[in-house]
Design a protein around this motif. Structure first.
Motif, mmCIF file in Angstrom:
data_model
loop_
_atom_site.group_PDB
_atom_site.id
_atom_site.type_symbol
_atom_site.label_atom_id
_atom_site.label_comp_id
_atom_site.label_asym_id
_atom_site.label_seq_id
_atom_site.Cartn_x
_atom_site.Cartn_y
_atom_site.Cartn_z
ATOM 1 N N CYS A 57 10.185 6.270 0.818
ATOM 2 C CA CYS A 57 9.406 6.998 -0.199
ATOM 3 C C CYS A 57 8.421 7.954 0.477
ATOM 4 C CB CYS A 57 8.661 6.029 -1.118
ATOM 5 S SG CYS A 57 9.762 5.121 -2.220
ATOM 6 N N ALA A 58 7.777 7.464 1.549
ATOM 7 C CA ALA A 58 6.802 8.313 2.249
ATOM 8 C C ALA A 58 7.501 9.562 2.798
ATOM 9 C CB ALA A 58 6.132 7.518 3.365
ATOM 10 N N GLY A 61 8.019 11.905 0.119
ATOM 11 C CA GLY A 61 6.785 12.309 -0.592
ATOM 12 C C GLY A 61 6.710 11.742 -1.997
ATOM 13 N N VAL A 62 7.357 10.599 -2.211
ATOM 14 C CA VAL A 62 7.383 10.001 -3.559
ATOM 15 C C VAL A 62 6.369 8.857 -3.623
ATOM 16 C CG1 VAL A 62 8.835 8.552 -5.055
ATOM 17 C CG2 VAL A 62 9.729 10.683 -4.126
ATOM 18 N N SER A 63 5.595 8.819 -4.676
ATOM 19 C CA SER A 63 4.565 7.781 -4.758
ATOM 20 C C SER A 63 5.105 6.469 -5.324
ATOM 21 C CB SER A 63 3.342 8.264 -5.532
ATOM 22 O OG SER A 63 3.704 8.669 -6.809
ATOM 23 N N GLN A 85 7.786 8.617 -9.990
ATOM 24 C CA GLN A 85 7.202 7.515 -9.202
ATOM 25 C C GLN A 85 8.177 6.337 -9.125
ATOM 26 O OE1 GLN A 85 3.368 6.838 -11.300
ATOM 27 N NE2 GLN A 85 2.429 7.874 -9.554
ATOM 28 N N GLN A 172 2.240 3.490 5.478
ATOM 29 C CA GLN A 172 3.172 4.151 6.412
ATOM 30 C C GLN A 172 4.427 3.309 6.634
ATOM 31 O OE1 GLN A 172 -0.182 3.687 7.280
ATOM 32 N NE2 GLN A 172 -0.702 5.750 6.589
ATOM 33 N N ASP A 457 -4.218 5.539 3.487
ATOM 34 C CA ASP A 457 -3.098 6.156 2.758
ATOM 35 C C ASP A 457 -3.290 7.672 2.745
ATOM 36 O OD1 ASP A 457 -0.997 6.724 1.020
ATOM 37 O OD2 ASP A 457 -2.118 6.167 -0.785
ATOM 38 N N GLN A 459 -1.397 10.131 2.922
ATOM 39 C CA GLN A 459 -0.470 10.926 2.114
ATOM 40 C C GLN A 459 -0.740 10.762 0.612
ATOM 41 O OE1 GLN A 459 3.510 9.837 3.607
ATOM 42 N NE2 GLN A 459 4.296 11.553 2.381
ATOM 43 N N ILE A 461 0.195 8.244 -1.373
ATOM 44 C CA ILE A 461 1.392 7.832 -2.134
ATOM 45 C C ILE A 461 1.241 6.471 -2.808
ATOM 46 C CG2 ILE A 461 3.053 9.198 -0.790
ATOM 47 C CD1 ILE A 461 3.894 6.438 0.495
#
Ligand code: FAD
Ligand code: MLT
Ligand code: ZN
Length: 470
Positions: A57-58, A61-63, A85, A172, A457, A459, A461
């Motif tokens: 997901c990271a 770029g998906v939360s 999401q 991460q 966190d 990013q 996410i």
């Protein structure tokens, strides 16, 4: 996005990536106020799989919205409406990894249902004391994520006090094994306490080492009608002095909350609801015997009657009757949900200020919105009230909330500030209170919280827009 879905399927297995069919159990909150749309519901079976899912997901770029039993009360465990999401459901991770009898600890995975853990502990001869009305479906991960309170905090503390160590998948996708069973460990910053109560915004809790306690020889409950909130607070002091650590529960319920429960659950046989403004439920856990517990309770109730703190009381005659008395208390949120949407306040105030807070705030709300029905109940022993405002009879709950929620919240929150209280005692912030928090929390504390979020966190996410504004 189809690349991410196939990647997730390769990690957890195709049957455990849900993208179609009825996903409302994952997308809608318990109070049915939020109806989100998930890109996918992913159900990993191991910590390693959680780590790989987070990494995938990271990279995309998906939360991620971590989810346990989805019983949370602050709209924090369901996805937003974007359809972008991933809901990370931990319910397949439900193994008990270890019971260490000598160390009085149990290590479990995040998806273990609270009631199962209570049973497993009891079968091994121990007590896991966390107890709340959603225990049949809430999970240990959700309890830790929200730092849940419940009905035994008076004696055993919140979930935070019950946890010695955590295993976490970071934002991460790294695995931090902090599953320590140590009661003393001063080796720097307490990462465990950062993750507890972070509502899925810093990482994913995958397992925990929790404290066990010896089972008391007997537990007895009493249900008493009191003439006022002042009397309820005085009774709490009396019971604490007389029973000391034996007092394991002290709950309060106003007349309307019991009338509502009687109306929706007529089989509960609630003692003397009609004539008294408040009732309290007390629990006495005794290390000697049931007879000793009863003797102590009789003594407390005699003193309370003499001092005019109690108007009428029943002491349970059996375990079944004790359970029934608890069942009455625990049915209040269910009765309230059946009655329709309400404005919920999960608040804490120093116990000494509660009578004045309630008298003043009741009057302010009645003046602002005539006809509203106050459903007040909660964990008085912890200074925690569920100070809820139900629409006037015949008014539509949803329309009432649209019209009045902001105004009533402002009255209650300003009153809390005046009386030294908090806008969230045990349910958390989620998205329900995220926009109120900046007004009622110290700017310095908020800035430190933002820096922690940024460090753990970067990013953004992990459950974005919950606890802190996105
Ligand atoms: P969820 O609702 O699924 O999630 C709650 C939050 O935790 C979300 O922000 C979610 O993202 C996060 N989360 C879930 N799992 C993880 C994980 N593995 N890692 C990181 N974050 C995670 N609460 C109390 O404190 N006291 C009460 O007395 C009480 N009584 C309740 C009674 C009823 C009838 C109901 C419906 C709820 C009650 N609650 C109470 C609220 C709720 O049950 C608790 O907060 C519970 O602990 C939530 O657990 P859950 O597994 O359902 O979590
Ligand atoms: C409770 O104590 O029953 C809960 O926290 C649920 C609620 O506030 O409705
Ligand atoms: Zn509660």
């Amino acid at each position: 996005m189809s690349t991410l879905i196939s990647h997730l399927q390769s990690i957890v297995g195709t049957p455990h990536v849900l993208t179609e069919g009825d996903l409302s159990a994952y997308e809608q909150d318990w109070r049915r106020r939020i109806h989100g749309k998930a890109l996918a519901v992913v159900r990993p079976g191991s910590t390693e799989e959680v780590a790989q899912v987070v990494k995938a997901c990271a990279a995309a770029g998906v939360s991620i919205v971590p989810q346990g039993g989805n019983t949370g009360m602050v709209e924090g465990s369901v996805p937003d409406e974007s359809g972008q999401q991933v809901v990370l459901s931990l319910t397949r991770m439900n193994a008990v990894r270890k019971i260490d009898a000598a160390n009085l600890t149990v290590t479990v995975e995040a998806g273990v249902v609270l009631q199962s853990l209570q049973q497993i502990a009891a079968e091994a001869g121990f007590l896991y004391p966390l107890s709340l009305a959603a225990e049949g479906s809430c999970t240990i991960g959700g309890n830790l994520g929200t730092n849940a309170g419940g009905t035994a905090v008076l004696r055993y503390g919140n979930t935070r006090e019950l946890c010695l160590g955590l295993e976490v998948v970071t934002a991460q996708g790294e695995i931090w094994n902090g599953l320590s069973g140590l009661r003393k460990d001063n080796t720097g910053y307490d990462l465990r306490d950062l993750y507890i109560g972070s509502e899925g915004t810093l990482g994913v809790i995958t397992a925990a080492t929790l404290k066990l306690f010896p089972q008391p020889a007997a537990k007895l409950t009493a249900f008493a009608a009191v003439p006022s909130m002042e009397a309820a607070v005085e009774l709490l002091g009396l019971a604490q002095r007389e029973l000391s650590a034996g007092l394991t529960g002290f709950e309060v319920m106003n007349q309307f909350s019991l009338q509502l429960t009687d109306q929706h659950f007529p089989n509960l046989r609630i003692p003397f609801t009609a004539d008294h403004p408040w009732c309290v439920l007390l629990e006495n856990s005794d290390n000697e015997s049931e007879a000793h517990a009863r003797e102590r309770f009789d003594h407390v109730m005699e003193l309370a009657l003499e001092q005019g703190l109690v108007l009428d009381a029943v002491i349970a005659e059996s375990v079944a009757q004790s359970k029934n008395l608890w069942h009455i208390r625990e049915s209040i949120p269910l009765a309230q949900a059946q009655e329709g949407l309400n404005i919920k306040h999960d608040i804490s105030i120093p116990v000494s200020n509660i009578p004045r807070f309630v008298a003043e705030t009741d009057a302010l709300i009645a003046a602002a919105t005539p006809g509203v029905r106050m459903v007040d109940f909660g964990h008085l022993g912890d200074g925690n009230l569920h100070y809820n405002v139900q629409a006037p009879l015949g008014d539509d709950g949803e329309a009432f909330l649209k019209r009045e929620e902001k105004r009533i919240n402002t009255i209650v929150y300003e009153q809390l500030m005046k009386h030294g209280g908090s806008i969230s005692a045990e349910h958390g912030v989620g998205s329900l209170k995220v926009h109120s928090l900046p007004k009622y929390k110290s700017p310095v504390a908020l800035q430190l919280m933002r820096q922690i979020k940024q460090a753990l966190d970067p990013q953004g996410i992990m459950n974005p827009g919950r606890v802190l504004e996105a």
